[in-house]
Design a protein around this motif. Structure first.
Motif, PDB file in Angstrom:
ATOM      1  N   PHE A   1       0.822  -1.202   0.000  1.00  0.00           N
ATOM      2  CA  PHE A   1       0.000   0.000   0.000  1.00  0.00           C
ATOM      3  C   PHE A   1       0.864   1.263   0.000  1.00  0.00           C
ATOM      4  N   ALA A   2       1.903   1.267   0.830  1.00  0.00           N
ATOM      5  CA  ALA A   2       2.734   2.470   0.968  1.00  0.00           C
ATOM      6  C   ALA A   2       3.574   2.753  -0.271  1.00  0.00           C
ATOM      7  N   TYR A   3       4.064   1.717  -0.926  1.00  0.00           N
ATOM      8  CA  TYR A   3       5.009   1.930  -2.025  1.00  0.00           C
ATOM      9  C   TYR A   3       4.415   1.744  -3.418  1.00  0.00           C
ATOM     10  N   VAL A   4       3.304   1.011  -3.518  1.00  0.00           N
ATOM     11  CA  VAL A   4       2.753   0.714  -4.839  1.00  0.00           C
ATOM     12  C   VAL A   4       1.367   1.333  -5.027  1.00  0.00           C
ATOM     13  N   LEU A   5       0.422   0.940  -4.179  1.00  0.00           N
ATOM     14  CA  LEU A   5      -0.960   1.374  -4.370  1.00  0.00           C
ATOM     15  C   LEU A   5      -1.191   2.833  -3.966  1.00  0.00           C
ATOM     16  N   GLY A   6      -0.686   3.214  -2.819  1.00  0.00           N
ATOM     17  CA  GLY A   6      -0.919   4.564  -2.299  1.00  0.00           C
ATOM     18  C   GLY A   6      -0.494   5.675  -3.237  1.00  0.00           C
ATOM     19  N   PRO A   7       0.754   5.656  -3.702  1.00  0.00           N
ATOM     20  CA  PRO A   7       1.176   6.740  -4.602  1.00  0.00           C
ATOM     21  C   PRO A   7       0.368   6.815  -5.906  1.00  0.00           C
ATOM     22  N   GLN A   8       0.003   5.659  -6.459  1.00  0.00           N
ATOM     23  CA  GLN A   8      -0.780   5.685  -7.692  1.00  0.00           C
ATOM     24  C   GLN A   8      -2.193   6.204  -7.438  1.00  0.00           C
ATOM     25  N   ALA A   9      -2.786   5.778  -6.328  1.00  0.00           N
ATOM     26  CA  ALA A   9      -4.136   6.238  -6.001  1.00  0.00           C
ATOM     27  C   ALA A   9      -4.139   7.717  -5.655  1.00  0.00           C
ATOM     28  N   LEU A  10      -3.099   8.162  -4.975  1.00  0.00           N
ATOM     29  CA  LEU A  10      -3.016   9.565  -4.583  1.00  0.00           C
ATOM     30  C   LEU A  10      -3.013  10.480  -5.799  1.00  0.00           C
ATOM     31  N   ARG A  11      -2.299  10.092  -6.825  1.00  0.00           N
ATOM     32  CA  ARG A  11      -2.259  10.913  -8.050  1.00  0.00           C
ATOM     33  C   ARG A  11      -3.635  11.027  -8.693  1.00  0.00           C
ATOM     34  N   GLN A  12      -4.428   9.982  -8.553  1.00  0.00           N
ATOM     35  CA  GLN A  12      -5.771  10.024  -9.126  1.00  0.00           C
ATOM     36  C   GLN A  12      -6.757  10.750  -8.218  1.00  0.00           C
ATOM     37  N   CYS A  13      -6.534  10.704  -6.907  1.00  0.00           N
ATOM     38  CA  CYS A  13      -7.453  11.304  -5.933  1.00  0.00           C
ATOM     39  C   CYS A  13      -7.333  12.813  -5.828  1.00  0.00           C
ATOM     40  N   LEU A  14      -6.143  13.331  -5.966  1.00  0.00           N
ATOM     41  CA  LEU A  14      -5.899  14.737  -5.649  1.00  0.00           C
ATOM     42  C   LEU A  14      -6.839  15.723  -6.362  1.00  0.00           C
ATOM     43  N   PRO A  15      -7.043  15.627  -7.660  1.00  0.00           N
ATOM     44  CA  PRO A  15      -7.948  16.597  -8.290  1.00  0.00           C
ATOM     45  C   PRO A  15      -9.373  16.535  -7.728  1.00  0.00           C
ATOM     46  N   ALA A  16      -9.847  15.335  -7.479  1.00  0.00           N
ATOM     47  CA  ALA A  16     -11.203  15.202  -6.930  1.00  0.00           C
ATOM     48  C   ALA A  16     -11.269  15.681  -5.487  1.00  0.00           C
ATOM     49  N   TRP A  17     -10.202  15.483  -4.715  1.00  0.00           N
ATOM     50  CA  TRP A  17     -10.171  15.985  -3.337  1.00  0.00           C
ATOM     51  C   TRP A  17     -10.195  17.507  -3.311  1.00  0.00           C
ATOM     52  N   VAL A  18      -9.494  18.134  -4.231  1.00  0.00           N
ATOM     53  CA  VAL A  18      -9.514  19.600  -4.301  1.00  0.00           C
ATOM     54  C   VAL A  18     -10.922  20.071  -4.636  1.00  0.00           C
TER      55      VAL A  18
END
Length: 156
Positions: A71-88
């Motif tokens: 989660f910390a090294y593979v899934l999290g960073p990829q999901a974060l890049r997709q989440c950020l615009p929607a979170w804003v």
């Protein structure tokens, strides 16, 4: 969206008091907006995690990563890049939804503006000022979102 948040605000203020949990208008408003925002953020995060190809998790298992490491090294960073615009977008949505708290008596910006207008009869000036404040807050959120998006975008 507005109807769902209206119902949440009214329920957090009136329904919870009938079961013995007396919250003030501000606490009920914070509770309603928190529940509403967390449900949006949860769905955004879930969608981002589900959009990552299963092969990524399988590859992490193949090299011996535990689930927290995966989660910390593979899934999290990829999901974060997709989440950020929607979170804003959700953050800007919450600023706008805060105006609805006036239905339970929370003295937010628009309610206070209307109170001042009723005393001074200077509606245009005060509505323009309130609009300017909302614009500045949302513009700041949008600029911060663009900054974070630039920093997290992968080079092509």
């Amino acid at each position: 969206m507005a109807a769902a948040i209206d119902v949440s605000i009214l329920a957090s203020y009136y329904v919870l008091s009938t079961i013995g949990l007396d919250l003030g208008p501000f606490q009920a408003g914070v509770l309603a907006l928190s529940v509403f925002c967390s449900s949006h953020v949860g769905e955004i995060t879930r969608g981002a995690l589900q959009s990552i190809p299963k092969g990524q998790t399988e590859a992490a298992k193949a090299i011996g990563l535990t689930f927290p490491q995966t989660f910390a090294y593979v899934l999290g960073p990829q999901a974060l890049r997709q989440c950020l615009p929607a979170w804003v977008n959700t953050a800007a949505e919450m600023v706008k939804a805060s105006t609805l708290l006036s239905i339970i008596g929370v003295g937010e910006l628009l309610l206070r503006t209307q109170e001042i207008i009723s005393r001074t009869f200077l509606s245009l000036e005060f509505y323009l000022f309130a609009g300017f404040v909302y614009f500045c807050v949302n513009y700041g959120i949008e600029r911060f979102g663009l900054y974070v998006e630039r920093k997290t975008t992968l080079p092509t």
